[in-house]
Write an enzyme that holds these catalytic residues in place. Sequence first.
Site, mmCIF file in Angstrom:
data_model
loop_
_atom_site.group_PDB
_atom_site.id
_atom_site.type_symbol
_atom_site.label_atom_id
_atom_site.label_comp_id
_atom_site.label_asym_id
_atom_site.label_seq_id
_atom_site.Cartn_x
_atom_site.Cartn_y
_atom_site.Cartn_z
ATOM 1 N N GLU A 67 63.890 -74.655 -0.371
ATOM 2 C CA GLU A 67 62.866 -75.290 -1.217
ATOM 3 C C GLU A 67 62.660 -76.736 -0.771
ATOM 4 O O GLU A 67 61.613 -77.331 -0.995
ATOM 5 C CB GLU A 67 63.320 -75.231 -2.685
ATOM 6 C CG GLU A 67 62.295 -75.754 -3.643
ATOM 7 C CD GLU A 67 62.719 -75.628 -5.102
ATOM 8 O OE1 GLU A 67 63.158 -74.544 -5.515
ATOM 9 O OE2 GLU A 67 62.609 -76.638 -5.820
ATOM 10 N N SER A 95 67.442 -77.735 -6.396
ATOM 11 C CA SER A 95 67.566 -76.400 -5.791
ATOM 12 C C SER A 95 67.331 -76.498 -4.294
ATOM 13 O O SER A 95 66.275 -76.951 -3.859
ATOM 14 C CB SER A 95 66.531 -75.450 -6.385
ATOM 15 O OG SER A 95 66.691 -75.375 -7.772
ATOM 16 N N ARG A 145 56.477 -72.455 -6.835
ATOM 17 C CA ARG A 145 56.879 -73.497 -5.866
ATOM 18 C C ARG A 145 55.912 -73.567 -4.685
ATOM 19 O O ARG A 145 56.315 -73.818 -3.543
ATOM 20 C CB ARG A 145 58.307 -73.254 -5.334
ATOM 21 C CG ARG A 145 59.389 -73.315 -6.370
ATOM 22 C CD ARG A 145 59.506 -74.701 -7.011
ATOM 23 N NE ARG A 145 60.644 -74.753 -7.890
ATOM 24 C CZ ARG A 145 60.610 -74.413 -9.191
ATOM 25 N NH1 ARG A 145 59.481 -74.022 -9.739
ATOM 26 N NH2 ARG A 145 61.696 -74.493 -9.931
#
Length: 331
Positions: free
Chosen positions: A318, A222, A154
Amino acid sequence: MPSLQSHHTFSLQANCLSIVEFNSADAFISAYNQADHAYILGEGSNTLFLEDYQGTVLVNRIAGINHFDTESHHHISVGAGESWHGFVSLCMQNGWYGLENLALIPGSVGACPIQNIGAYGVEVGKFISSVEAVLLTSGEKIIIKSADCNFAYRDSIFKNELANKVLITQVNFVLPKMYSLETSYGELSKLTAPTAQQIFDAVIAIRKSKLPDPAQFGNAGSFFKNPVVTTSQFETLKSTYADIPGFGVSHDETKIPAAWLIDQAGFKGKVFNQVRCHPTQPLVLTNLGNAQGEDVVTFAKEIICEISRKFNIKLEPEVRLVGAKGVIDLV
Ligand SMILES: Cc1cc2nc3c(=O)[nH]c(=O)nc-3n(C[C@H](O)[C@H](O)[C@H](O)COP(=O)(O)OP(=O)(O)OC[C@H]3O[C@@H](n4cnc5c(N)ncnc54)[C@H](O)[C@@H]3O)c2cc1C
């Protein structure tokens, strides 16, 4: 003031000074130079507008997909405003395989390298040969080779050295003709000798069964990243929580599913005002209809504090949280 509610998948009520859609780098630079404050937006599936944004939102609509092949590879150049899932579907129709595990991830192609989108054991960075961009300050065109993108979990150069410094205009992909399918992850491992198309179909079915549809309950996928801890910290946690799951990411680092931590801390299904921790995937926070930005912030902070208190692990969002003046940090 125009509304941003339909421009981000969490669908919070928020406005901005103006919204400008652009379909070329030149049009972008012209609009960017006219704005005092500007926020670049793709499909808003990783962005929450927590309150009215005091600036211009520039929505990327740069289109176009071009393909050529060599004996061994397919090379595909994709305009940053194209839909990610639309592109993956096109690849499947044409027999260009590799991206099937990443089906149905919302968002634009231009955003995919930024957090190196990933799912079901595959990260997009593996299939990117280069990223084309323009520098916000000068309008200069640059090409960043994959090796220089610093792709990680990520993460990429676009969240670090180049954060808020470039507009991504095009992503160039390279897909090998001799490919091996990735089926090690979870429910995909139950498929017997699947084709790429069967993996694509299975990923779509799994995602639809597990994740809330943003059209029904606003969400941004998420909300938190899965934390990576030292393996010795993981072993210490394991002595208290025998069933804590962990996946080695290097010889001395272990990734722990944030969903497990949030579940153990008792948040799964919990509702705070109009924000809910999703009952079948606690990593996702949803908007029950009329959530306010401050509800999201309060609830997210409560989750972060409790995970820190219980496990001594700091969860990081995130998602991008945008306040009146731009991106804000939660802690
Ligand atoms: C239901 C759901 C499921 C999801 N599942 C996953 C998943 O499995 N895996 C995963 O990795 N992610 C997942 N996500 C997150 C999201 O889909 C990805 O992060 C996606 O890449 C975001 O694309 P976007 O165009 O919507 O980005 P936006 O939210 O519009 O933008 C995200 C950030 O990128 C910047 N940005 C966008 N486009 C550009 C550009 N062209 N140039 C420069 N900066 C830009 C924005 O300023 C912002 O900071 C999910 C989201 C949802 C809602």
